[in-house]
Design a protein around this motif. Sequence first.
Motif, PDB file in Angstrom:
ATOM      1  N   GLN A  71       0.855  -1.179   0.000  1.00 37.52           N
ATOM      2  CA  GLN A  71       0.000   0.000   0.000  1.00 37.52           C
ATOM      3  C   GLN A  71       0.892   1.230   0.000  1.00 37.52           C
ATOM      4  O   GLN A  71       1.987   1.210   0.566  1.00 37.52           O
ATOM      5  N   PHE A  72       0.421   2.301  -0.627  1.00 34.22           N
ATOM      6  CA  PHE A  72       1.228   3.507  -0.713  1.00 34.22           C
ATOM      7  C   PHE A  72       0.543   4.672  -0.009  1.00 34.22           C
ATOM      8  O   PHE A  72      -0.688   4.772   0.023  1.00 34.22           O
ATOM      9  N   ILE A  82       5.885   3.777   0.843  1.00 32.05           N
ATOM     10  CA  ILE A  82       5.225   2.519   1.169  1.00 32.05           C
ATOM     11  C   ILE A  82       4.624   2.642   2.564  1.00 32.05           C
ATOM     12  O   ILE A  82       5.332   2.893   3.543  1.00 32.05           O
ATOM     13  N   LEU A  83       3.323   2.484   2.666  1.00 30.84           N
ATOM     14  CA  LEU A  83       2.640   2.639   3.947  1.00 30.84           C
ATOM     15  C   LEU A  83       2.899   1.417   4.826  1.00 30.84           C
ATOM     16  O   LEU A  83       2.602   0.281   4.449  1.00 30.84           O
ATOM     17  N   ASN A  90       3.336   5.476   9.793  1.00 31.45           N
ATOM     18  CA  ASN A  90       4.696   5.079   9.461  1.00 31.45           C
ATOM     19  C   ASN A  90       4.752   4.719   7.985  1.00 31.45           C
ATOM     20  O   ASN A  90       3.870   4.015   7.477  1.00 31.45           O
ATOM     21  N   ALA A  91       5.774   5.221   7.306  1.00 27.22           N
ATOM     22  CA  ALA A  91       5.886   4.975   5.867  1.00 27.22           C
ATOM     23  C   ALA A  91       7.353   4.912   5.463  1.00 27.22           C
ATOM     24  O   ALA A  91       8.186   5.663   5.974  1.00 27.22           O
ATOM     25  N   LYS A 107      10.811  12.856   0.269  1.00 31.50           N
ATOM     26  CA  LYS A 107      11.226  11.455   0.207  1.00 31.50           C
ATOM     27  C   LYS A 107      11.716  10.925   1.563  1.00 31.50           C
ATOM     28  O   LYS A 107      12.184   9.793   1.652  1.00 31.50           O
ATOM     29  N   PHE A 108      11.602  11.725   2.575  1.00 30.62           N
ATOM     30  CA  PHE A 108      12.050  11.363   3.922  1.00 30.62           C
ATOM     31  C   PHE A 108      11.057  10.377   4.528  1.00 30.62           C
ATOM     32  O   PHE A 108       9.856  10.615   4.551  1.00 30.62           O
ATOM     33  N   PHE A 109      11.537   9.239   5.017  1.00 34.06           N
ATOM     34  CA  PHE A 109      10.630   8.245   5.604  1.00 34.06           C
ATOM     35  C   PHE A 109       9.920   8.810   6.835  1.00 34.06           C
ATOM     36  O   PHE A 109      10.392   9.764   7.464  1.00 34.06           O
ATOM     37  N   ILE A 110       8.795   8.240   7.182  1.00 36.18           N
ATOM     38  CA  ILE A 110       8.000   8.688   8.334  1.00 36.18           C
ATOM     39  C   ILE A 110       8.028   7.606   9.408  1.00 36.18           C
ATOM     40  O   ILE A 110       7.683   6.450   9.150  1.00 36.18           O
ATOM     41  N   ARG A 111       8.459   8.000  10.602  1.00 35.09           N
ATOM     42  CA  ARG A 111       8.432   7.072  11.751  1.00 35.09           C
ATOM     43  C   ARG A 111       7.858   7.809  12.951  1.00 35.09           C
ATOM     44  O   ARG A 111       8.490   8.712  13.501  1.00 35.09           O
TER      45      ARG A 111
END
Length: 433
Positions: A71-72, A82-83, A90-91, A107-111
């Motif tokens: 999933q995106f 990417i979810l 979080n992605a 483009k920075f990942f999510i945490r």
Amino acid sequence: MPGNTRIERSAAELYRDDPERADALVWGRRDTLKGAALAAMGLAVGSAIPFARHLPRGVVPAALAQSGAPQFLEMEGKARLILQGERPLNAETPEHLLDDDITPADKFFIRNNGSVPTPAADPRAWKVTVDGEVNTPLELTLGELEARFPLVTLRLQMECGGNGRSGFAPQAAGNQWGNGAISNAEWTGVRLRDVLRAAGLKESAKFTGQHGADTHLSAQGPAISRGMRLDKAMDEDTLIAIRMNGAAIPQMHGAPARLIVPGWPGSLSQKWFTRIELRAAPHTGRGMGGTSYRIPVRPIVPGSRNNGADFVDMESMPVRSVLTSHAHGTRLPAGTRSLDIRGQAWAGDLSVRAVDVSVDFGQSWQAMAVAAPPNRHSWQRWSGRVAFPSDGYFEIWYRATDSNGRMQPHVAANWNPQGYGANPISRVAVLVG
């Protein structure tokens, strides 16, 4: 249909559902691919497999390994990440989107570990407190921090402690990150050690405890509050950051101030940073102790339960590499016989001394060029060219080696209940013709 007729599952389904049976059917007693199975596997991946004779027993082609479509994330201002989870959000950044030397905000990942706080009304008035085992407790606004201490700008890697978790078998708890829970933004801020020295460290100060404004999803207490050894807090690259890539830090990524503790688990890089306490003993906040961000001293049985009593805190992250020039599943024109590739590699507190690539399932390896980092704790660009002997299905395998000689393993090692430190060799499927 006649009663003795049996419909076998496809190779892809079989490897997903019953890998032991898949191995028994696909591999003969002499550990070589059977003709019919080889044809079936080629059909499953969409082409002949020129190096099939080198495919290790039990290794599923990368084109078949992924179970289900990801999933995106659909969010304004963010790339197609990417979810991994929605609550908390979080992605992960797909590897091919990590091609920039400096990771853009989109483009920075999510945490996240909890709820995202309300944005600060006046970022420069945001306060940071230093207390505990210090002679002079401090409470400074970001405006005062910027005026009182030298500003530095560095490219610094920040990586989730669970990056690579999906590589563990059996599956460990938590978001099933691939290799994309990593960033290498350019951070501007003040060195944490300058601020701690201004507070006057007591001899008893040996550890830190970090605090932020985010709350747990239950609204009961902080989302996360971790700490580290004083040595890392005093590292010249550990920052109280107030800008990201020359602009204000985005709210999703910790505005208006966050810690950046490069090379160690990203959970130490406290978002929405409000306070740091100096301690004589290790911190006991949420995310400390037990199996949280901790790894076994001695191997444990994969899948077993453990309370983490003899684990140690995870510190410097292991060596890892990503291929960024081509996405997994790339199709190349018929007749392509060489391909220029590139990517990034990093190794926690260490540097990367080598990256090697294979296109024949690890039978042979080719050294890539590895650039020096622009500064310590930044990732390093690697690049080179690979050759294909014919059209068909190929996999690009890539592995990095750190400055102490430790190389990415073929399979994730040192299994632990919460899935930290998995850094197996990565691979990207490519179809020529």
